[in-house]
Design a protein around this motif. Structure first.
Motif, PDB file in Angstrom:
ATOM      1  N   GLY A 180       1.456  10.259  17.717  1.00  0.00           N
ATOM      2  CA  GLY A 180       0.091  10.296  18.192  1.00  0.00           C
ATOM      3  C   GLY A 180       0.027   9.823  19.631  1.00  0.00           C
ATOM      4  N   ILE A 181      -1.172   9.589  20.128  1.00  0.00           N
ATOM      5  CA  ILE A 181      -1.357   9.157  21.519  1.00  0.00           C
ATOM      6  C   ILE A 181      -0.913   7.705  21.654  1.00  0.00           C
ATOM      7  CG2 ILE A 181      -3.039   8.786  23.345  1.00  0.00           C
ATOM      8  CD1 ILE A 181      -4.700  11.043  22.075  1.00  0.00           C
ATOM      9  N   PRO A 182       0.001   7.407  22.600  1.00  0.00           N
ATOM     10  CA  PRO A 182       0.483   6.030  22.762  1.00  0.00           C
ATOM     11  C   PRO A 182      -0.447   5.208  23.667  1.00  0.00           C
ATOM     12  CG  PRO A 182       1.649   7.457  24.269  1.00  0.00           C
ATOM     13  CD  PRO A 182       0.701   8.347  23.491  1.00  0.00           C
ATOM     14  N   LYS A 183      -0.143   3.951  23.781  1.00  0.00           N
ATOM     15  CA  LYS A 183      -0.899   3.044  24.652  1.00  0.00           C
ATOM     16  C   LYS A 183       0.085   2.320  25.561  1.00  0.00           C
ATOM     17  CE  LYS A 183      -3.951  -1.007  24.509  1.00  0.00           C
ATOM     18  NZ  LYS A 183      -4.631  -1.989  23.635  1.00  0.00           N
ATOM     19  N   LYS A 184      -0.292   2.209  26.849  1.00  0.00           N
ATOM     20  CA  LYS A 184       0.526   1.541  27.869  1.00  0.00           C
ATOM     21  C   LYS A 184       1.925   2.156  28.009  1.00  0.00           C
ATOM     22  CE  LYS A 184      -1.877  -2.912  27.934  1.00  0.00           C
ATOM     23  NZ  LYS A 184      -2.411  -2.689  29.298  1.00  0.00           N
ATOM     24  N   CYS A 185       2.005   3.470  27.825  1.00  0.00           N
ATOM     25  CA  CYS A 185       3.204   4.249  28.082  1.00  0.00           C
ATOM     26  C   CYS A 185       2.814   5.715  27.907  1.00  0.00           C
ATOM     27  CB  CYS A 185       4.349   3.866  27.145  1.00  0.00           C
ATOM     28  SG  CYS A 185       4.031   4.198  25.405  1.00  0.00           S
ATOM     29  N   PHE A 186       3.739   6.619  28.233  1.00  0.00           N
ATOM     30  CA  PHE A 186       3.468   8.043  28.123  1.00  0.00           C
ATOM     31  C   PHE A 186       4.655   8.720  27.444  1.00  0.00           C
ATOM     32  CE2 PHE A 186       1.234   6.486  31.841  1.00  0.00           C
ATOM     33  CZ  PHE A 186      -0.061   6.963  31.631  1.00  0.00           C
ATOM     34  N   GLN A 187       4.373   9.665  26.539  1.00  0.00           N
ATOM     35  CA  GLN A 187       5.457  10.421  25.923  1.00  0.00           C
ATOM     36  C   GLN A 187       6.027  11.389  26.947  1.00  0.00           C
ATOM     37  OE1 GLN A 187       4.441  12.355  22.233  1.00  0.00           O
ATOM     38  NE2 GLN A 187       6.563  12.885  21.746  1.00  0.00           N
ATOM     39  N   MET A 188       7.327  11.327  27.156  1.00  0.00           N
ATOM     40  CA  MET A 188       7.969  12.113  28.206  1.00  0.00           C
ATOM     41  C   MET A 188       7.832  13.616  27.954  1.00  0.00           C
ATOM     42  SD  MET A 188      11.974  11.978  29.419  1.00  0.00           S
ATOM     43  CE  MET A 188      12.613  12.947  28.041  1.00  0.00           C
ATOM     44  N   ASP A 189       7.987  14.005  26.700  1.00  0.00           N
ATOM     45  CA  ASP A 189       7.918  15.417  26.315  1.00  0.00           C
ATOM     46  C   ASP A 189       7.464  15.451  24.869  1.00  0.00           C
ATOM     47  OD1 ASP A 189       8.990  17.952  25.040  1.00  0.00           O
ATOM     48  OD2 ASP A 189       9.534  18.351  27.118  1.00  0.00           O
ATOM     49  N   ILE A 190       6.611  16.402  24.528  1.00  0.00           N
ATOM     50  CA  ILE A 190       6.047  16.440  23.173  1.00  0.00           C
ATOM     51  C   ILE A 190       7.133  16.608  22.113  1.00  0.00           C
ATOM     52  CG2 ILE A 190       5.673  18.945  23.111  1.00  0.00           C
ATOM     53  CD1 ILE A 190       2.991  18.324  21.673  1.00  0.00           C
ATOM     54  N   ASN A 191       8.292  17.156  22.511  1.00  0.00           N
ATOM     55  CA  ASN A 191       9.381  17.365  21.556  1.00  0.00           C
ATOM     56  C   ASN A 191      10.421  16.254  21.588  1.00  0.00           C
ATOM     57  OD1 ASN A 191       8.409  19.952  20.670  1.00  0.00           O
ATOM     58  ND2 ASN A 191       9.135  20.808  22.610  1.00  0.00           N
ATOM     59  N   GLU A 192      10.185  15.225  22.388  1.00  0.00           N
ATOM     60  CA  GLU A 192      11.166  14.156  22.531  1.00  0.00           C
ATOM     61  C   GLU A 192      10.585  12.805  22.094  1.00  0.00           C
ATOM     62  OE1 GLU A 192      14.362  14.348  23.411  1.00  0.00           O
ATOM     63  OE2 GLU A 192      14.213  16.535  23.602  1.00  0.00           O
TER      64      GLU A 192
END
Length: 434
Positions: free
Chosen positions: A273-285
């Motif tokens: 799901g949507i993280p907090k205080k960081c960002f998912q680098m790639d939706i598949n990673e």
């Protein structure tokens, strides 16, 4: 005469020194660039599960080898202990639920085979004739139940490698009456079951249901007498049939539990799901960058979504899931499982479908290095058959409130099928860099 020589020598020296300064400057810039590059790696700890730039290195052992369900063979045990479900002209929950299940799967299982007293395949009925025979009491019998012989007969006629599964409908009460030394055979029951399943090497699922049980006069002497659907075949086909039968029974209010053995689950399916205080680098990673350091109250949160559909239904109970879910960091950061939310949907339409997903909120803080890796897995409920326990402990086959000898069958099933309790772990990379 020497002065020009001095001047010329000094000029050469200065030129040489300037060249050396230029070389040093280039080396310095190169070193800074190299050091900056190293310190900026997303996978700063060079963890072996990820590339330096944060991409997960796939584990080939986690790949699923699915054989789609193409055909099913249904078997019904006909014996004296089953008579209360088959009383002539009398409705029972057993008749209602069995007929619904057979009708639903009729496109891939147009017939039903009766198992004879010696465990061999008897007559195979088309669905219409089976319905008539079942409703009119034609299956009321005085035969005994010989489970090992039934199992061997079913397995000998099963083409699991081509997507076929077998389903035995039975009360699973082993009754070797008429055989030599029946009491001794009972003590060897679990060993016999284990040997049969061990040699076969396929997946097994046992689905428990209940029905009212009638005496010879048609009076109900038990409102919730247990019986079972034993499903045998390849993992994916057994899982699909398990979910379908369990869903229909759940919708009817007569499902108890399902247990299984011999499964190779492959990898654990995850999403985020949507993280907090960081960002998912790639939706598949499973990689999160630009981690912000904070305290435990307001820190990085990873919302991990775990697919529970492939596993025993009991895993969707939050208390069981809490015991099954294991997570830790590999490089010293603090990790807290802050919250768990499980959503299950059983859909009965033209196609039965069940979804089950756990959302786990992972809080990460006090990261001592530029990155860390979360290792997580599931330790499945192995031989836990708590919900089946209410039907254990029968001292006589005539006890219709319990399942005589079911404990011995379960022991044989668990050891013969080999229960996979710990799955290969998954990994999540969290980094301050990007």
């Amino acid at each position: 005469m020497k002065r020009p020589f001095r001047i010329k020598t000094i000029k050469r020296a200065r030129k040489w020194m300037k060249h050396q300064y230029d070389v040093i400057a280039v080396l310095a810039v190169s070193c800074v660039a190299i050091l900056s590059s190293c310190s900026g790696d997303i996978n700063s700890n060079f963890d072996s599960h990820f590339t330096n730039d944060g991409y997960l290195i796939q584990d080939s052992t986690k790949q699923d080898n699915k054989v789609p369900l193409t055909k099913a063979k249904f078997y019904v045990e006909v014996s004296g202990s089953m008579n209360g479900f088959f009383r002539a002209g009398q409705p029972t929950d057993f008749k209602k639920d069995v007929w619904q299940i057979l009708s639903y799967y009729s496109p891939i299982a147009p017939g039903v085979t009766i198992l004879t007293n010696n465990g061999d395949e008897g007559k195979t009925y088309d669905l219409s004739n089976f319905q008539t025979q079942m409703n009119t009491g034609a299956f009321v019998s005085t035969a005994s139940t010989r489970v090992p012989l039934m199992l061997q007969s079913i397995i000998d006629n099963l083409d699991a490698d081509n997507g076929e599964v077998a389903v035995l409908i039975s009360d699973m009460k082993y009754s070797p009456v008429g055989q030599a030394a029946p009491k001794v055979l009972l003590t060897q029951y679990s060993t016999d079951v284990s040997k049969i399943f061990g040699q076969y090497g396929k997946a097994i699922s046992l689905v428990c249901a209940t029905s009212n049980y009638l005496d010879k006069k048609g009076n109900s002497i038990c409102d919730a007498s247990p019986y079972y659907f034993l499903i045998i075949g390849n993992d994916s086909g057994v899982a699909e049939m398990r979910d379908g039968i369990s869903t229909l029974l759940t919708n009817a209010g007569r499902f108890v539990d399902n247990i299984e053995s011999g499964f190779n689950y492959g990898g654990i399916k995850e999403s985020f799901g949507i993280p907090k205080k960081c960002f998912q680098m790639d939706i598949n990673e499973p990689t999160f960058v630009e981690y912000e350091e904070a305290d435990s109250y307001d820190t990085c949160i990873i919302n991990l979504k775990v697919d529970l559909a492939p596993y025993r239904w009991i895993l969707t109970d939050e208390s069981y899931f809490a015991r099954a879910f294991k997570a830790k960091t590999l490089y010293g950061a603090n990790l807290v499982v802050d919250d768990v939310n499980i959503v299950v949907k059983n859909i009965t339409d033209k196609q039965l479908k069940r979804t089950a997903e756990a959302t786990v909120r992972l809080k990460l803080f006090n990261m001592p290095t530029d990155s860390d890796v979360i290792e997580w897995t599931l330790e499945l409920p192995d031989t836990d058959y708590t919900l089946f326990g209410q039907f254990c402990g029968a001292t006589a086959e005539e006890d219709v409130t319990k399942s005589y000898s079911i404990e011995d069958f379960l022991v044989g099933m668990f050891y013969g099928g080999v229960v996979n309790t710990t799955l290969n772990p998954n990994y999540i990379l969290v980094s301050k860099n990007s």
